[in-house]
Write a protein that holds these residues in place. Structure first.
Motif, PDB file in Angstrom:
ATOM      1  N   VAL A 199      22.964  16.128 -37.610  1.00 24.59           N
ATOM      2  CA  VAL A 199      22.006  16.973 -36.909  1.00 24.59           C
ATOM      3  C   VAL A 199      22.159  18.421 -37.359  1.00 24.59           C
ATOM      4  CG1 VAL A 199      21.370  17.889 -34.636  1.00 24.59           C
ATOM      5  CG2 VAL A 199      21.825  15.443 -34.919  1.00 24.59           C
ATOM      6  N   HIS A 200      23.405  18.863 -37.569  1.00 22.30           N
ATOM      7  CA  HIS A 200      23.642  20.240 -38.011  1.00 22.30           C
ATOM      8  C   HIS A 200      23.015  20.480 -39.384  1.00 22.30           C
ATOM      9  CE1 HIS A 200      26.527  20.371 -34.692  1.00 22.30           C
ATOM     10  NE2 HIS A 200      26.594  21.677 -34.864  1.00 22.30           N
ATOM     11  N   GLY A 201      23.133  19.508 -40.294  1.00 23.08           N
ATOM     12  CA  GLY A 201      22.541  19.668 -41.623  1.00 23.08           C
ATOM     13  C   GLY A 201      21.037  19.767 -41.561  1.00 23.08           C
ATOM     14  N   ALA A 202      20.415  18.946 -40.714  1.00 25.24           N
ATOM     15  CA  ALA A 202      18.970  19.004 -40.552  1.00 25.24           C
ATOM     16  C   ALA A 202      18.548  20.335 -39.946  1.00 25.24           C
ATOM     17  CB  ALA A 202      18.492  17.849 -39.679  1.00 25.24           C
ATOM     18  N   ALA A 203      19.315  20.809 -38.962  1.00 21.65           N
ATOM     19  CA  ALA A 203      18.991  22.075 -38.313  1.00 21.65           C
ATOM     20  C   ALA A 203      19.051  23.232 -39.300  1.00 21.65           C
ATOM     21  CB  ALA A 203      19.946  22.323 -37.146  1.00 21.65           C
ATOM     22  N   ARG A 204      20.095  23.253 -40.148  1.00 22.30           N
ATOM     23  CA  ARG A 204      20.212  24.322 -41.144  1.00 22.30           C
ATOM     24  C   ARG A 204      19.039  24.292 -42.114  1.00 22.30           C
ATOM     25  NH1 ARG A 204      25.656  22.853 -41.164  1.00 22.30           N
ATOM     26  NH2 ARG A 204      25.312  21.594 -43.047  1.00 22.30           N
ATOM     27  N   ALA A 205      18.654  23.097 -42.557  1.00 23.98           N
ATOM     28  CA  ALA A 205      17.581  22.968 -43.544  1.00 23.98           C
ATOM     29  C   ALA A 205      16.239  23.428 -42.983  1.00 23.98           C
ATOM     30  CB  ALA A 205      17.482  21.521 -44.017  1.00 23.98           C
ATOM     31  N   LEU A 206      16.029  23.231 -41.671  1.00 27.93           N
ATOM     32  CA  LEU A 206      14.734  23.528 -41.067  1.00 27.93           C
ATOM     33  C   LEU A 206      14.706  24.844 -40.301  1.00 27.93           C
ATOM     34  CD1 LEU A 206      13.925  19.941 -39.753  1.00 27.93           C
ATOM     35  CD2 LEU A 206      12.961  21.074 -41.766  1.00 27.93           C
ATOM     36  N   GLY A 207      15.866  25.513 -40.205  1.00 30.89           N
ATOM     37  CA  GLY A 207      15.901  26.789 -39.517  1.00 30.89           C
ATOM     38  C   GLY A 207      15.917  26.680 -38.002  1.00 30.89           C
ATOM     39  N   TYR A 208      16.397  25.546 -37.467  1.00 37.64           N
ATOM     40  CA  TYR A 208      16.496  25.351 -36.034  1.00 37.64           C
ATOM     41  C   TYR A 208      17.962  25.371 -35.615  1.00 37.64           C
ATOM     42  CZ  TYR A 208      11.689  23.548 -36.348  1.00 37.64           C
ATOM     43  OH  TYR A 208      10.350  23.403 -36.576  1.00 37.64           O
ATOM     44  N   THR A 209      18.191  25.414 -34.294  1.00 35.28           N
ATOM     45  CA  THR A 209      19.538  25.218 -33.787  1.00 35.28           C
ATOM     46  C   THR A 209      19.790  23.725 -33.639  1.00 35.28           C
ATOM     47  OG1 THR A 209      18.860  25.275 -31.462  1.00 35.28           O
ATOM     48  CG2 THR A 209      19.395  27.389 -32.510  1.00 35.28           C
ATOM     49  N   PRO A 210      21.038  23.291 -33.757  1.00 39.39           N
ATOM     50  CA  PRO A 210      21.328  21.862 -33.554  1.00 39.39           C
ATOM     51  C   PRO A 210      20.876  21.353 -32.194  1.00 39.39           C
ATOM     52  CG  PRO A 210      23.184  22.951 -34.602  1.00 39.39           C
ATOM     53  CD  PRO A 210      22.227  24.040 -34.208  1.00 39.39           C
ATOM     54  N   SER A 211      21.012  22.182 -31.156  1.00 41.90           N
ATOM     55  CA  SER A 211      20.600  21.728 -29.824  1.00 41.90           C
ATOM     56  C   SER A 211      19.098  21.503 -29.756  1.00 41.90           C
ATOM     57  CB  SER A 211      21.027  22.747 -28.762  1.00 41.90           C
ATOM     58  OG  SER A 211      20.399  24.008 -28.986  1.00 41.90           O
ATOM     59  N   ALA A 212      18.318  22.339 -30.450  1.00 43.88           N
ATOM     60  CA  ALA A 212      16.863  22.167 -30.460  1.00 43.88           C
ATOM     61  C   ALA A 212      16.486  20.860 -31.147  1.00 43.88           C
ATOM     62  CB  ALA A 212      16.194  23.347 -31.153  1.00 43.88           C
ATOM     63  N   VAL A 213      17.161  20.541 -32.254  1.00 47.54           N
ATOM     64  CA  VAL A 213      16.879  19.289 -32.956  1.00 47.54           C
ATOM     65  C   VAL A 213      17.254  18.103 -32.072  1.00 47.54           C
ATOM     66  CG1 VAL A 213      17.503  17.863 -34.938  1.00 47.54           C
ATOM     67  CG2 VAL A 213      17.142  20.310 -35.238  1.00 47.54           C
ATOM     68  N   SER A 214      18.408  18.180 -31.420  1.00 49.35           N
ATOM     69  CA  SER A 214      18.846  17.079 -30.555  1.00 49.35           C
ATOM     70  C   SER A 214      17.871  16.860 -29.408  1.00 49.35           C
ATOM     71  CB  SER A 214      20.244  17.376 -30.007  1.00 49.35           C
ATOM     72  OG  SER A 214      21.199  17.412 -31.054  1.00 49.35           O
ATOM     73  N   GLN A 215      17.369  17.940 -28.839  1.00 52.22           N
ATOM     74  CA  GLN A 215      16.418  17.814 -27.733  1.00 52.22           C
ATOM     75  C   GLN A 215      15.134  17.134 -28.194  1.00 52.22           C
ATOM     76  OE1 GLN A 215      15.879  21.774 -26.176  1.00 52.22           O
ATOM     77  NE2 GLN A 215      18.026  21.948 -25.525  1.00 52.22           N
ATOM     78  N   GLN A 216      14.635  17.521 -29.370  1.00 49.49           N
ATOM     79  CA  GLN A 216      13.402  16.925 -29.886  1.00 49.49           C
ATOM     80  C   GLN A 216      13.599  15.445 -30.210  1.00 49.49           C
ATOM     81  OE1 GLN A 216      10.217  18.338 -30.240  1.00 49.49           O
ATOM     82  NE2 GLN A 216      11.221  19.814 -28.875  1.00 49.49           N
ATOM     83  N   LEU A 217      14.765  15.090 -30.709  1.00 46.06           N
ATOM     84  CA  LEU A 217      15.027  13.686 -31.023  1.00 46.06           C
ATOM     85  C   LEU A 217      15.179  12.857 -29.751  1.00 46.06           C
ATOM     86  CD1 LEU A 217      17.465  14.037 -34.059  1.00 46.06           C
ATOM     87  CD2 LEU A 217      15.046  13.409 -34.090  1.00 46.06           C
ATOM     88  N   SER A 218      15.699  13.479 -28.698  1.00 46.48           N
ATOM     89  CA  SER A 218      15.775  12.775 -27.416  1.00 46.48           C
ATOM     90  C   SER A 218      14.375  12.472 -26.894  1.00 46.48           C
ATOM     91  CB  SER A 218      16.548  13.624 -26.402  1.00 46.48           C
ATOM     92  OG  SER A 218      17.899  13.774 -26.791  1.00 46.48           O
ATOM     93  N   VAL A 219      13.473  13.423 -27.056  1.00 49.57           N
ATOM     94  CA  VAL A 219      12.083  13.195 -26.651  1.00 49.57           C
ATOM     95  C   VAL A 219      11.473  12.068 -27.480  1.00 49.57           C
ATOM     96  CG1 VAL A 219       9.773  14.221 -26.517  1.00 49.57           C
ATOM     97  CG2 VAL A 219      11.768  15.570 -25.866  1.00 49.57           C
ATOM     98  N   LEU A 220      11.763  12.073 -28.802  1.00 46.31           N
ATOM     99  CA  LEU A 220      11.226  11.029 -29.675  1.00 46.31           C
ATOM    100  C   LEU A 220      11.748   9.652 -29.255  1.00 46.31           C
ATOM    101  CD1 LEU A 220       9.533  10.318 -32.175  1.00 46.31           C
ATOM    102  CD2 LEU A 220      11.591  10.700 -33.572  1.00 46.31           C
TER     103      LEU A 220
END
Length: 302
Positions: free
Chosen positions: A19-40
């Motif tokens: 998740v951290h690698g994806a967040a860095r690549a997209l310019g998001y925080t890891p928590s934001a990515v995790s929240q969006q994936l929880s919604v998905l």
């Protein structure tokens, strides 16, 4: 209904492994990515990821979504390009391309100049980048075209979702100080260059691996790799100013090399393939940029 943005995040996490690698690549925080994936996951009604140590991996359901995400995102990209073309009355859109330095200078830059006249409604965004870093961005639709290179005997990975198109094949030349004893020969024997310092790209690059392989295989020695840079023009200047030797491709040497001797190797014809990578679903703007790259090479006689 599944959200395309969240599907893109899932695919990024799959390719990056964390998740951290994806967040860095997209310019998001890891928590934001995790929240969006929880919604998905709630939208899908089933777990999509499972944690393995510090990394995550997709469940069977996650793999199903990633596979379909590639198709859906490609379709959206094609629709956006077609809409832009209809609105402009001609081929239009944004095309993002990455190329290694010498191809950027000799192929991409002239193509961008020509496209400004032939296709003024195509916005080309070009960046310098090595194929190792550019291919993941191409697969994730952060780039549209990549100009890559492949040295003889060092094949690049094959990706079934990408289309590879040859652009040119070039020779690798021995570049020496003008006053080196071997500089007077038409063809230089690599075996006679064991006592000279060498300039090469950084460790882990294809160029450095090629140079070490050639010295070992054809010269029978371990090269004294004293100078390192991923900038071929710096390597050329190091030969000129420090008395080092280097193995450099034609694209770097095309417009003259005062102060150094450029020769073929006597033992072997070492070469490099330059190629174009795109996703298999290509839009009209991407086709237009690819054609412009080919035109540059045909006009230059490469």
């Amino acid at each position: 209904m599944l959200d395309l943005h969240r599907l893109r995040l899932l695919r990024e996490v799959h390719d990056r492994g964390t998740v951290h690698g994806a967040a860095r690549a997209l310019g998001y925080t890891p928590s934001a990515v995790s929240q969006q994936l929880s919604v998905l996951e709630r939208e899908a009604g089933t777990p999509l990821l499972e944690r393995i140590g510090r990394n995550v991996r997709l469940t069977a359901a996650g793999h199903v979504l990633v596979r379909h995400a590639a198709t859906l995102l490609a379709g959206v990209e094609a629709a956006e390009a077609e809409l832009a073309s209809v609105a402009a009355g001609r081929v239009a859109g944004v095309v993002r391309i990455a190329a290694f330095q010498s191809a950027f200078l000799r192929i991409v830059a002239p193509a961008v100049r020509a496209l400004a006249v032939s296709h003024p409604n195509i916005r080309v965004e070009a960046t310098e980048g090595e194929v190792e870093q550019a291919v993941p961005a191409l697969r994730l639709q952060q780039l549209d075209l990549v100009v890559g290179d492949e040295y003889d005997g060092q094949p690049r990975p094959v990706h079934v979702d990408l289309q590879r198109e040859p652009l040119l094949r070039e020779h690798i030349r021995v570049v020496l100080p003008e006053d080196h004893p071997e500089a007077s020969a038409d063809r230089v024997k690599i075996s006679r260059l064991s006592d000279i310092a060498w300039a090469a790209c950084q460790p882990g690059t294809g160029h450095r691996e090629m140079q070490v392989r050639v010295c070992r295989e054809y010269g029978g020695f371990e090269p004294d790799l004293r100078y390192s840079s991923d900038d071929f023009l710096i390597l050329l200047e190091l030969v000129r100013t420090t008395g080092a030797a280097a193995l450099l491709p034609d694209l770097v040497l095309r417009h003259g090399t005062p102060g150094v001797a450029v020769r073929r190797a006597a033992e072997a014809d070492v070469g490099r393939a330059v190629y174009l990578l795109t996703r298999r679903a290509r839009t009209p703007p991407v086709d237009a940029v690819a054609a412009a790259l080919r035109d540059v090479l045909s006009l230059s006689g490469s």
